[in-house]
Design a protein around this motif. Structure first.
Motif, PDB file in Angstrom:
ATOM      1  N   VAL A 127     -23.207   0.121 -33.261  1.00  0.00           N
ATOM      2  CA  VAL A 127     -23.758   1.394 -32.779  1.00  0.00           C
ATOM      3  C   VAL A 127     -23.008   1.862 -31.538  1.00  0.00           C
ATOM      4  CG1 VAL A 127     -25.782   2.487 -31.757  1.00  0.00           C
ATOM      5  CG2 VAL A 127     -26.043   1.014 -33.761  1.00  0.00           C
ATOM      6  N   LEU A 128     -22.743   0.928 -30.612  1.00  0.00           N
ATOM      7  CA  LEU A 128     -22.034   1.292 -29.388  1.00  0.00           C
ATOM      8  C   LEU A 128     -20.600   1.724 -29.692  1.00  0.00           C
ATOM      9  CD1 LEU A 128     -23.293  -1.423 -26.872  1.00  0.00           C
ATOM     10  CD2 LEU A 128     -23.994   0.972 -27.050  1.00  0.00           C
ATOM     11  N   SER A 129     -19.972   1.071 -30.664  1.00  0.00           N
ATOM     12  CA  SER A 129     -18.617   1.473 -31.057  1.00  0.00           C
ATOM     13  C   SER A 129     -18.614   2.893 -31.600  1.00  0.00           C
ATOM     14  CB  SER A 129     -18.064   0.513 -32.113  1.00  0.00           C
ATOM     15  OG  SER A 129     -17.897  -0.784 -31.589  1.00  0.00           O
ATOM     16  N   TYR A 158     -18.086  -2.995 -22.112  1.00  0.00           N
ATOM     17  CA  TYR A 158     -18.889  -3.942 -22.899  1.00  0.00           C
ATOM     18  C   TYR A 158     -18.163  -4.317 -24.194  1.00  0.00           C
ATOM     19  CZ  TYR A 158     -22.566  -5.691 -25.967  1.00  0.00           C
ATOM     20  OH  TYR A 158     -23.295  -6.451 -26.841  1.00  0.00           O
ATOM     21  N   ILE A 176     -19.700   1.490 -21.724  1.00  0.00           N
ATOM     22  CA  ILE A 176     -19.744   0.988 -23.106  1.00  0.00           C
ATOM     23  C   ILE A 176     -18.386   0.402 -23.488  1.00  0.00           C
ATOM     24  CG2 ILE A 176     -19.897   1.685 -25.526  1.00  0.00           C
ATOM     25  CD1 ILE A 176     -22.061   3.697 -24.677  1.00  0.00           C
ATOM     26  N   PRO A 182     -28.351  -9.089 -34.864  1.00  0.00           N
ATOM     27  CA  PRO A 182     -28.680  -7.964 -33.970  1.00  0.00           C
ATOM     28  C   PRO A 182     -27.556  -7.606 -33.012  1.00  0.00           C
ATOM     29  CG  PRO A 182     -30.517  -9.479 -34.142  1.00  0.00           C
ATOM     30  CD  PRO A 182     -29.379 -10.123 -34.857  1.00  0.00           C
ATOM     31  N   LYS A 183     -26.884  -8.624 -32.474  1.00  0.00           N
ATOM     32  CA  LYS A 183     -25.818  -8.343 -31.515  1.00  0.00           C
ATOM     33  C   LYS A 183     -24.691  -7.558 -32.176  1.00  0.00           C
ATOM     34  CE  LYS A 183     -22.932 -10.573 -28.008  1.00  0.00           C
ATOM     35  NZ  LYS A 183     -22.564 -11.861 -27.365  1.00  0.00           N
ATOM     36  N   ARG A 184     -24.373  -7.889 -33.442  1.00  0.00           N
ATOM     37  CA  ARG A 184     -23.315  -7.180 -34.142  1.00  0.00           C
ATOM     38  C   ARG A 184     -23.744  -5.742 -34.451  1.00  0.00           C
ATOM     39  NH1 ARG A 184     -20.673 -10.268 -39.089  1.00  0.00           N
ATOM     40  NH2 ARG A 184     -20.214 -11.662 -37.321  1.00  0.00           N
ATOM     41  N   ARG A 185     -25.027  -5.553 -34.782  1.00  0.00           N
ATOM     42  CA  ARG A 185     -25.510  -4.198 -35.058  1.00  0.00           C
ATOM     43  C   ARG A 185     -25.439  -3.337 -33.799  1.00  0.00           C
ATOM     44  NH1 ARG A 185     -29.790  -6.876 -37.824  1.00  0.00           N
ATOM     45  NH2 ARG A 185     -31.290  -6.153 -36.264  1.00  0.00           N
ATOM     46  N   VAL A 186     -25.818  -3.924 -32.658  1.00  0.00           N
ATOM     47  CA  VAL A 186     -25.736  -3.194 -31.391  1.00  0.00           C
ATOM     48  C   VAL A 186     -24.293  -2.818 -31.095  1.00  0.00           C
ATOM     49  CG1 VAL A 186     -25.988  -3.415 -28.885  1.00  0.00           C
ATOM     50  CG2 VAL A 186     -27.816  -4.196 -30.397  1.00  0.00           C
ATOM     51  N   ARG A 187     -23.398  -3.751 -31.334  1.00  0.00           N
ATOM     52  CA  ARG A 187     -21.980  -3.497 -31.076  1.00  0.00           C
ATOM     53  C   ARG A 187     -21.454  -2.374 -31.974  1.00  0.00           C
ATOM     54  NH1 ARG A 187     -18.198  -6.443 -28.412  1.00  0.00           N
ATOM     55  NH2 ARG A 187     -16.019  -6.004 -28.945  1.00  0.00           N
ATOM     56  N   HIS A 214     -19.137   5.268 -28.689  1.00  0.00           N
ATOM     57  CA  HIS A 214     -17.930   5.316 -27.861  1.00  0.00           C
ATOM     58  C   HIS A 214     -16.861   6.185 -28.515  1.00  0.00           C
ATOM     59  CE1 HIS A 214     -15.283   3.839 -24.690  1.00  0.00           C
ATOM     60  NE2 HIS A 214     -14.349   3.629 -25.603  1.00  0.00           N
TER      61      HIS A 214
END
Length: 362
Positions: A21-23, A164, A161, A14-19, A26
């Protein structure tokens, strides 16, 4: 023979998926809304030196003694008030002429000795005022300012973002700040993220103060609710057509608040009873000041308010503008503010070059 079973596809944590999406956010907000933000910021970098550039462009404005003569003021108001003049900045050392603001947004400049018209400017024929309109409301009036406010919030989110996405594991902060010369993908990535993080406080200062000015009422309400303060209303005076002695009015306003600089006068309506001045009290950051003096047409001081006596919340809300335009801290802060205005374009360019190089390697 049995075929080997195909291993089931594994989902990214999940953390990689969030990253991821944020990338994506951004990147694409940076290449779209970030472009408008960068162009408006470039205009802001120029406008930090608005008065200096104005005098360079029109040297006749600097060839006067900064004297505010009440008789000249009376002539200017009588002549130009009916044509939409709403306020005038008094002559000062930095700009020793009368600077008049009109309802349609144009400005005129008058000699302090006799009120002779020296210059007419509007955003239609003056580059600096065009840049001002672009920086303030994207040349779109209230609608443009609303759009600018949304872009400001998006830009603020994009900055956070980015922080982060940069944030390293414990013990790797210095390594994550290192800028590399090559290869190109690594160069543009490290220049982009390291510059953004190192200069993050300055970038946040410009962005937060800019958003705070667009949504000034909301920010002011929040800050005064948390830290105290309230607007001081001008007293309502009965309508009057008594002739104003502007020489006396200027003299009375000067002494109403000790050590304050008389900065701006509002042009009263023909039957308006109040005569209003803006002053910059000792210790105020705002270049025009938020202190006020109100007189009757007869020259009696009915209100004198020193803005430095405001409670903390109101002082914080009134600090947005001077901090945003680099009016605090002298020449050094002006140059720093101009540098901040260049930073979004640098981040846009390095981010774009990183994206293009990385895409080309696929």
């Amino acid at each position: 023979m049995d075929m080997p079973a195909t291993a089931p596809a594994t989902k990214a944590p999940p953390k990689r998926r969030v990253r991821a999406v944020l990338s994506w956010l951004h990147l694409w907000t940076g290449l779209t809304a970030g472009l408008v933000f960068a162009l408006a910021s470039l205009a802001g970098a120029v406008l930090v030196f608005h008065v200096d550039l104005l005098k360079l462009q029109h040297p006749q404005l600097a060839q006067h003694a900064p004297v505010a003569d009440g008789r000249v003021l009376a002539q200017l108001i009588e002549r130009w008030g009916p044509e939409g003049m709403r306020s005038l900045d008094l002559p000062r050392d930095e700009l020793p002429v009368w600077q008049a603001y009109f309802e349609d947004g144009h400005r005129q400049y008058f000699a302090p000795e006799d009120g002779a018209l020296l210059l007419y400017r509007s955003h239609h024929d003056d580059v600096l005022l065009w840049l001002h309109e672009w920086h303030v409301d994207l040349l779109g009036g209230k609608t443009g300012r609303d759009v600018w406010g949304v872009i400001g919030w998006i830009s603020l989110a994009m900055i956070l973002i980015g922080l982060y996405l940069w944030w390293p594991k414990s013990g790797r902060y210095l390594a994550q700040l290192k800028m590399h010369a090559g290869p190109p993908v690594r160069r543009w990535l490290t220049w982009h993220r390291s510059a953004g993080v190192i200069l993050l406080p300055l970038l946040l200062l410009a962005t937060v103060t800019g958003v705070g000015m667009v949504y000034s009422k909301g920010f002011q309400k929040a800050l005064t609710g948390a830290f105290g303060g309230k607007n001081v209303k001008a007293p309502e005076l009965p309508a009057s057509t008594t002739a104003i002695d502007w020489t006396r009015a200027i003299a009375q306003a000067r002494v109403a608040i000790p050590q304050a600089r008389l900065a701006r006068v509002s042009v009263p309506d023909p039957d308006e009873g109040a005569v209003s001045f803006r002053l910059q009290a000792h210790g105020e950051w705002h270049p025009v000041g938020r202190s006020t003096v109100v007189l009757s047409r007869e020259g009696r001081v009915v209100q004198a308010f020193d803005a430095t006596t405001h409670q903390l919340g109101m002082r914080m809300s009134q600090a947005f503008y001077p901090l945003h335009v680099g009016a605090v801290g002298g020449t050094a802060m002006k140059w720093i503010t101009a540098f901040i205005g260049l930073l979004p374009m640098f981040l846009l360019a390095t981010g774009f070059l990183f994206w293009r190089r990385r895409r080309g390697k696929r």
